[in-house]
Design an enzyme around this catalytic site. Structure first.
Site, mmCIF file in Angstrom:
data_model
loop_
_atom_site.group_PDB
_atom_site.id
_atom_site.type_symbol
_atom_site.label_atom_id
_atom_site.label_comp_id
_atom_site.label_asym_id
_atom_site.label_seq_id
_atom_site.Cartn_x
_atom_site.Cartn_y
_atom_site.Cartn_z
ATOM 1 N N PHE A 47 0.839 -1.191 0.000
ATOM 2 C CA PHE A 47 0.000 0.000 0.000
ATOM 3 C C PHE A 47 0.881 1.251 0.000
ATOM 4 O O PHE A 47 1.943 1.267 0.628
ATOM 5 C CB PHE A 47 -0.904 -0.012 1.234
ATOM 6 N N ASP A 94 2.044 -5.303 8.463
ATOM 7 C CA ASP A 94 0.840 -4.483 8.322
ATOM 8 C C ASP A 94 -0.346 -5.445 8.256
ATOM 9 O O ASP A 94 -0.438 -6.279 7.349
ATOM 10 C CB ASP A 94 0.935 -3.643 7.050
ATOM 11 N N TYR A 105 -10.981 0.356 10.874
ATOM 12 C CA TYR A 105 -12.209 0.795 10.209
ATOM 13 C C TYR A 105 -12.627 -0.141 9.080
ATOM 14 O O TYR A 105 -13.653 0.087 8.441
ATOM 15 C CB TYR A 105 -12.077 2.222 9.659
ATOM 16 N N LYS A 106 -11.869 -1.202 8.834
ATOM 17 C CA LYS A 106 -12.237 -2.167 7.803
ATOM 18 C C LYS A 106 -13.087 -3.271 8.436
ATOM 19 O O LYS A 106 -14.246 -3.060 8.765
ATOM 20 C CB LYS A 106 -10.982 -2.715 7.121
ATOM 21 N N ARG A 129 -12.564 -4.559 -6.467
ATOM 22 C CA ARG A 129 -12.402 -5.363 -5.252
ATOM 23 C C ARG A 129 -13.774 -5.603 -4.612
ATOM 24 O O ARG A 129 -14.501 -4.656 -4.318
ATOM 25 C CB ARG A 129 -11.500 -4.672 -4.232
#
Length: 418
Positions: free
Chosen positions: A138, A215, A240-241, A389
């Protein structure tokens, strides 16, 4: 229009029946009612970017404002808030990370925590001159590692993995040497959902005398983790995922207990001081994981995360992972059956052991398709150069919802090709 009305004319009968059978047999199906669902959204496939809110969080936030904040006011710091980042960290460690108490803290953002831990790690290996990272990670990870390397005068050694297979153990081993200070990788690749060999890579990094930083942004809450069992050094992740903490929810950091006395985190704020209210002239780090806190933690923003962790503990991560595997397997089957005739390729691993909680579908028209899907109330996300996705949150996503979404994708692509 109801979901059933939308499902029957668009999804092949056998796949519609299969979705219904999966939903009927789903032991976690009852948890869907605990999340906020909008009538304007037919299918939400972006839980790997932002999870749905829990219904209980609205009530709990109101209670927090009235009680802990409104009634107790500043007294809540002494009564409970000072310890909330570490107490919530312990809950997160126990439920999601496979980490014993005293090693996880909730604070800051992923970006800030990545910097803190990476900078502390290279300082702890000050005789070494290299950081190993990968070009497919990322952007934030790559940007932070580049900044740390420049700041510390180190060289970045880049792995360029096959996006379809992710970073392989042998690729890491090829770059390891007595010059390696830190290796930093994502456990689940944000594009393909490839699951890296966390235990194997960690062991190889340790053999070389370096530190390993993982990560876990696309892992936590979707994939079972065993950080202590794998002897992981350092890890960070967002909430928050799949942890449904809400937009901008605080991140978490894991630091193995054996490293607490060795690492010096670079942002020496008052909340990480051994005695925050001494207001003395110099910094003395707190004992244990608390030393990795810097400024005042976002206590209000921890309320939804706490609610989701309680829910995850009730459901159990093994059951959550089992449904995640079924959801992504069904998505791959739908892609092969409904979308492959239009040139769609599955860019995620087909082996469920190597696949996280999302499935990436590649097609040149996906950028435009995602924008049109949003207008229809079908919400996946897009990642360049051509990937849609489908992020499938196990506790809030139904199999019928996935089938509806793929039917809409097929309709758009058939119009494009027709």
């Amino acid at each position: 229009m109801s979901h059933d009305d939308d499902l029957s004319p668009q999804v092949p009968d056998d796949l519609a029946a299969k979705a219904a059978a999966f939903d009927d047999a789903d032991p976690l199906a009852g948890y869907r009612a605990e999340f906020v669902h909008s009538d304007g959204v037919l299918a939400y496939l972006d839980g790997n970017s932002l999870g749905r809110p829990l219904r209980s969080s609205g009530r709990r936030l109101a209670e927090f404002v009235e009680g802990e904040w409104g009634e107790r006011l500043i007294r809540s710091w002494d009564e409970q808030w000072m310890d909330r980042p570490t107490e919530l960290g312990d809950l997160l460690g126990r439920v999601v990370l496979g980490a014993a108490a005293g090693q996880t803290v909730v604070a800051d953002s992923t970006t800030v925590l990545l910097y803190k831990l990476a900078r502390a790690a290279v300082q702890a290996r000050s005789g070494r001159a290299e950081i190993v990272a990968d070009t497919e990670n990322f952007p934030t990870d790559r940007f932070i590692l580049d900044a740390v390397a420049r700041e510390a005068g180190l060289t970045l050694r880049w792995i360029t993995p096959d996006p379809a297979t992710g970073v392989q153990l042998h690729e890491v081993q090829q770059l390891l040497s007595d010059r390696t200070a830190l290796v930093a990788l994502s456990h689940v690749a944000y594009k393909s959902a490839y699951v890296a060999d966390l235990p194997g890579i960690t062991a190889a990094v340790h053999e070389a005398g370096a530190l390993m930083l993982w990560d876990l942004c696309h892992s936590a809450g979707a994939v079972e983790l065993g950080l202590d069992a794998a002897d992981v050094d350092l890890a960070v992740g967002c909430s928050y995922k799949y942890l449904n903490g809400g937009p901008g929810a605080p991140a978490f950091a894991y630091v193995a207990e054996r490293l607490h006395g060795e690492l010096v985190q670079p942002i020496a704020g008052w909340m990480g001081h051994a005695d925050p209210f001494a207001m003395g002239p110099s910094y003395q780090p707190a004992a244990g994981i608390r030393r990795f806190i810097s400024g005042t933690p976002p206590i209000l923003a921890m309320v939804p995360l706490h609610d989701m962790l309680v829910l995850l503990e009730r459901a159990g991560m093994p059951q959550v992972r089992a449904k995640s595997v079924l959801l992504t397997e069904f998505a791959v089957e739908l892609a092969d059956t409904m979308l492959a005739p239009y040139g769609v390729a599955v860019a995620s691993p087909r082996d469920p052991e190597l696949r996280g909680g999302h499935v990436t579908l590649e097609h040149p028209a996906m950028s435009a398709a995602v924008a049109q899907l949003w207008d229809r109330g079908v919400i996946p996300d897009y990642r360049p150069p051509s990937g849609l996705r489908a992020g499938l949150s196990p506790l809030s996503t139904s199999f019928a919802e996935v089938a509806i979404a793929f039917a809409h994708i097929r309709d758009l692509l058939s119009s494009e090709s027709g």
